[in-house]
Design a protein around this motif. Structure first.
Motif, PDB file in Angstrom:
ATOM      1  N   PRO A 160       0.835  -1.203   0.000  1.00  0.00           N
ATOM      2  CA  PRO A 160       0.000   0.000   0.000  1.00  0.00           C
ATOM      3  C   PRO A 160       0.875   1.259   0.000  1.00  0.00           C
ATOM      4  CG  PRO A 160       0.067  -0.961   2.200  1.00  0.00           C
ATOM      5  CD  PRO A 160       0.813  -1.904   1.283  1.00  0.00           C
ATOM      6  N   ALA A 161       0.257   2.378  -0.246  1.00  0.00           N
ATOM      7  CA  ALA A 161       0.982   3.654  -0.292  1.00  0.00           C
ATOM      8  C   ALA A 161       1.735   3.932   1.008  1.00  0.00           C
ATOM      9  CB  ALA A 161       0.006   4.791  -0.591  1.00  0.00           C
ATOM     10  N   SER A 162       1.214   3.444   2.113  1.00  0.00           N
ATOM     11  CA  SER A 162       1.869   3.673   3.414  1.00  0.00           C
ATOM     12  C   SER A 162       3.185   2.905   3.544  1.00  0.00           C
ATOM     13  CB  SER A 162       0.926   3.280   4.550  1.00  0.00           C
ATOM     14  OG  SER A 162       0.589   1.903   4.455  1.00  0.00           O
ATOM     15  N   GLU A 163       3.411   1.950   2.657  1.00  0.00           N
ATOM     16  CA  GLU A 163       4.636   1.140   2.680  1.00  0.00           C
ATOM     17  C   GLU A 163       5.539   1.529   1.502  1.00  0.00           C
ATOM     18  OE1 GLU A 163       5.436  -0.909   5.023  1.00  0.00           O
ATOM     19  OE2 GLU A 163       3.624  -1.765   5.904  1.00  0.00           O
ATOM     20  N   ARG A 164       5.673   2.813   1.270  1.00  0.00           N
ATOM     21  CA  ARG A 164       6.409   3.313   0.109  1.00  0.00           C
ATOM     22  C   ARG A 164       7.849   2.809   0.052  1.00  0.00           C
ATOM     23  NH1 ARG A 164       8.174   9.383  -0.661  1.00  0.00           N
ATOM     24  NH2 ARG A 164       9.265   9.139  -2.617  1.00  0.00           N
ATOM     25  N   GLN A 165       8.534   2.806   1.179  1.00  0.00           N
ATOM     26  CA  GLN A 165       9.928   2.366   1.221  1.00  0.00           C
ATOM     27  C   GLN A 165      10.056   0.882   0.834  1.00  0.00           C
ATOM     28  OE1 GLN A 165      11.893   3.146   4.926  1.00  0.00           O
ATOM     29  NE2 GLN A 165      13.905   2.590   4.156  1.00  0.00           N
ATOM     30  N   LYS A 166       9.148   0.059   1.335  1.00  0.00           N
ATOM     31  CA  LYS A 166       9.181  -1.360   0.985  1.00  0.00           C
ATOM     32  C   LYS A 166       8.880  -1.545  -0.502  1.00  0.00           C
ATOM     33  CE  LYS A 166       8.014  -3.450   5.433  1.00  0.00           C
ATOM     34  NZ  LYS A 166       7.058  -4.337   6.135  1.00  0.00           N
ATOM     35  N   ARG A 167       7.932  -0.773  -1.014  1.00  0.00           N
ATOM     36  CA  ARG A 167       7.599  -0.861  -2.439  1.00  0.00           C
ATOM     37  C   ARG A 167       8.811  -0.505  -3.295  1.00  0.00           C
ATOM     38  NH1 ARG A 167       2.602   2.481  -4.647  1.00  0.00           N
ATOM     39  NH2 ARG A 167       1.556   0.932  -3.375  1.00  0.00           N
ATOM     40  N   GLN A 168       9.495   0.571  -2.913  1.00  0.00           N
ATOM     41  CA  GLN A 168      10.678   0.994  -3.672  1.00  0.00           C
ATOM     42  C   GLN A 168      11.779  -0.058  -3.618  1.00  0.00           C
ATOM     43  OE1 GLN A 168      11.435   4.846  -1.890  1.00  0.00           O
ATOM     44  NE2 GLN A 168      10.226   5.918  -3.440  1.00  0.00           N
ATOM     45  N   GLN A 169      11.957  -0.691  -2.466  1.00  0.00           N
ATOM     46  CA  GLN A 169      12.989  -1.719  -2.351  1.00  0.00           C
ATOM     47  C   GLN A 169      12.652  -2.929  -3.215  1.00  0.00           C
ATOM     48  OE1 GLN A 169      16.070  -1.507  -0.670  1.00  0.00           O
ATOM     49  NE2 GLN A 169      16.351  -3.277  -2.002  1.00  0.00           N
ATOM     50  N   ALA A 170      11.383  -3.323  -3.240  1.00  0.00           N
ATOM     51  CA  ALA A 170      10.975  -4.453  -4.084  1.00  0.00           C
ATOM     52  C   ALA A 170      11.215  -4.123  -5.558  1.00  0.00           C
ATOM     53  CB  ALA A 170       9.510  -4.796  -3.839  1.00  0.00           C
ATOM     54  N   MET A 171      10.908  -2.891  -5.957  1.00  0.00           N
ATOM     55  CA  MET A 171      11.145  -2.478  -7.343  1.00  0.00           C
ATOM     56  C   MET A 171      12.636  -2.476  -7.652  1.00  0.00           C
ATOM     57  SD  MET A 171       8.092   0.421  -7.754  1.00  0.00           S
ATOM     58  CE  MET A 171       9.222   1.596  -8.321  1.00  0.00           C
ATOM     59  N   LYS A 172      13.437  -2.001  -6.703  1.00  0.00           N
ATOM     60  CA  LYS A 172      14.890  -1.990  -6.894  1.00  0.00           C
ATOM     61  C   LYS A 172      15.421  -3.421  -7.029  1.00  0.00           C
ATOM     62  CE  LYS A 172      19.172  -0.319  -4.842  1.00  0.00           C
ATOM     63  NZ  LYS A 172      19.799   0.372  -3.703  1.00  0.00           N
ATOM     64  N   ASN A 173      14.899  -4.331  -6.209  1.00  0.00           N
ATOM     65  CA  ASN A 173      15.312  -5.740  -6.301  1.00  0.00           C
ATOM     66  C   ASN A 173      15.033  -6.298  -7.691  1.00  0.00           C
ATOM     67  OD1 ASN A 173      16.037  -5.680  -3.608  1.00  0.00           O
ATOM     68  ND2 ASN A 173      14.305  -6.876  -2.891  1.00  0.00           N
ATOM     69  N   SER A 174      13.847  -6.000  -8.238  1.00  0.00           N
ATOM     70  CA  SER A 174      13.519  -6.530  -9.567  1.00  0.00           C
ATOM     71  C   SER A 174      14.391  -5.892 -10.639  1.00  0.00           C
ATOM     72  CB  SER A 174      12.029  -6.349  -9.885  1.00  0.00           C
ATOM     73  OG  SER A 174      11.672  -4.996  -9.933  1.00  0.00           O
ATOM     74  N   GLU A 175      14.740  -4.628 -10.471  1.00  0.00           N
ATOM     75  CA  GLU A 175      15.615  -3.958 -11.442  1.00  0.00           C
ATOM     76  C   GLU A 175      17.029  -4.544 -11.404  1.00  0.00           C
ATOM     77  OE1 GLU A 175      15.295   0.144 -10.341  1.00  0.00           O
ATOM     78  OE2 GLU A 175      13.187   0.262 -10.992  1.00  0.00           O
ATOM     79  N   LEU A 176      17.543  -4.783 -10.214  1.00  0.00           N
ATOM     80  CA  LEU A 176      18.877  -5.377 -10.087  1.00  0.00           C
ATOM     81  C   LEU A 176      18.902  -6.781 -10.685  1.00  0.00           C
ATOM     82  CD1 LEU A 176      19.792  -4.248  -6.453  1.00  0.00           C
ATOM     83  CD2 LEU A 176      20.839  -3.448  -8.582  1.00  0.00           C
ATOM     84  N   LEU A 177      17.839  -7.517 -10.466  1.00  0.00           N
ATOM     85  CA  LEU A 177      17.756  -8.864 -11.000  1.00  0.00           C
ATOM     86  C   LEU A 177      17.647  -8.849 -12.524  1.00  0.00           C
ATOM     87  CD1 LEU A 177      17.794 -11.645  -9.738  1.00  0.00           C
ATOM     88  CD2 LEU A 177      15.301 -11.586  -9.688  1.00  0.00           C
TER      89      LEU A 177
END
Length: 200
Positions: A160-177
């Motif tokens: 959810p929007a309240s978990e912005r930092q976690k969302r960004q980290q998940a997106m970063k993980n997929s980009e690195l992969l």
């Protein structure tokens, strides 16, 4: 990662708001909110022993966090397993975490993947990230970048929007992969993420 005491409080409060509850659960909730963990434990244990899913999860969390006499990770794992076996996705995620880190149970990456997988399939974004890590690092399963990327993407979309930092980290993980994957693998992972639906 520790199970947060606010999660127990949140679950207890959710139970109060969501439906009419039996007296002992209400009393346990009140005791917990007062910080009287001993009384909360005494009241909630019989409910957990009778198979009450909420009571099992809360008792597991209290044992994990040492809210009561002392921290007891083996006891926490026991109660989380009971709740997880009944389908509670938070208990499944915590049990996966405990197996991945050897907390209260022998470290077993296959068991971690199993429990993370069950929670991930129900829509738990934290379990989805953890499952992605297990697939990308070949822990408890064969290395599978397509599955890892899928789970990171599903988690990023699910926070959810309240978990912005976690969302960004998940997106970063997929980009690195993605940097390690072929265009075909990326396309397959994206397709799987788009088609994914939570299981109830």
């Amino acid at each position: 990662m520790r199970c947060k005491s606010s999660l127990t409080l949140g679950l207890l409060a959710l139970g109060l708001c969501g439906q009419a509850l039996a007296g002992p659960f209400e009393d346990a909730t009140a005791a917990y909110q007062r910080g009287d963990y001993e009384t909360a434990t005494e009241l909630i244990r019989p409910l957990a022993e009778q198979g009450d899913l909420r009571a099992q999860f809360n008792l597991g969390t209290m044992n994990y966090n040492g809210q009561g006499e002392h921290q007891d990770l083996a006891e926490a794992a026991k109660w989380f397993r009971m709740a997880a076996d009944q389908g509670d996705m938070q208990a499944q995620r915590y049990l996966g975490f405990m197996y991945a880190n050897g907390q209260g149970v022998a470290r077993d990456d296959r068991e971690a993947v199993k429990w993370y997988g069950r929670a991930a399939e129900q829509g738990d974004a934290d379990a989805q990230v953890n499952l992605g890590v297990m697939y990308s690092a070949a822990r408890g399963t064969s290395q599978n970048y397509v599955q890892a990327h899928k789970w990171f993407s599903v988690a990023a979309a699910g926070y959810p929007a309240s978990e912005r930092q976690k969302r960004q980290q998940a997106m970063k993980n997929s980009e690195l992969l993605a940097a390690k994957m072929s265009p075909e693998q990326i396309a397959e992972a994206q397709r799987l993420a788009r088609e994914w639906q939570p299981r109830s």
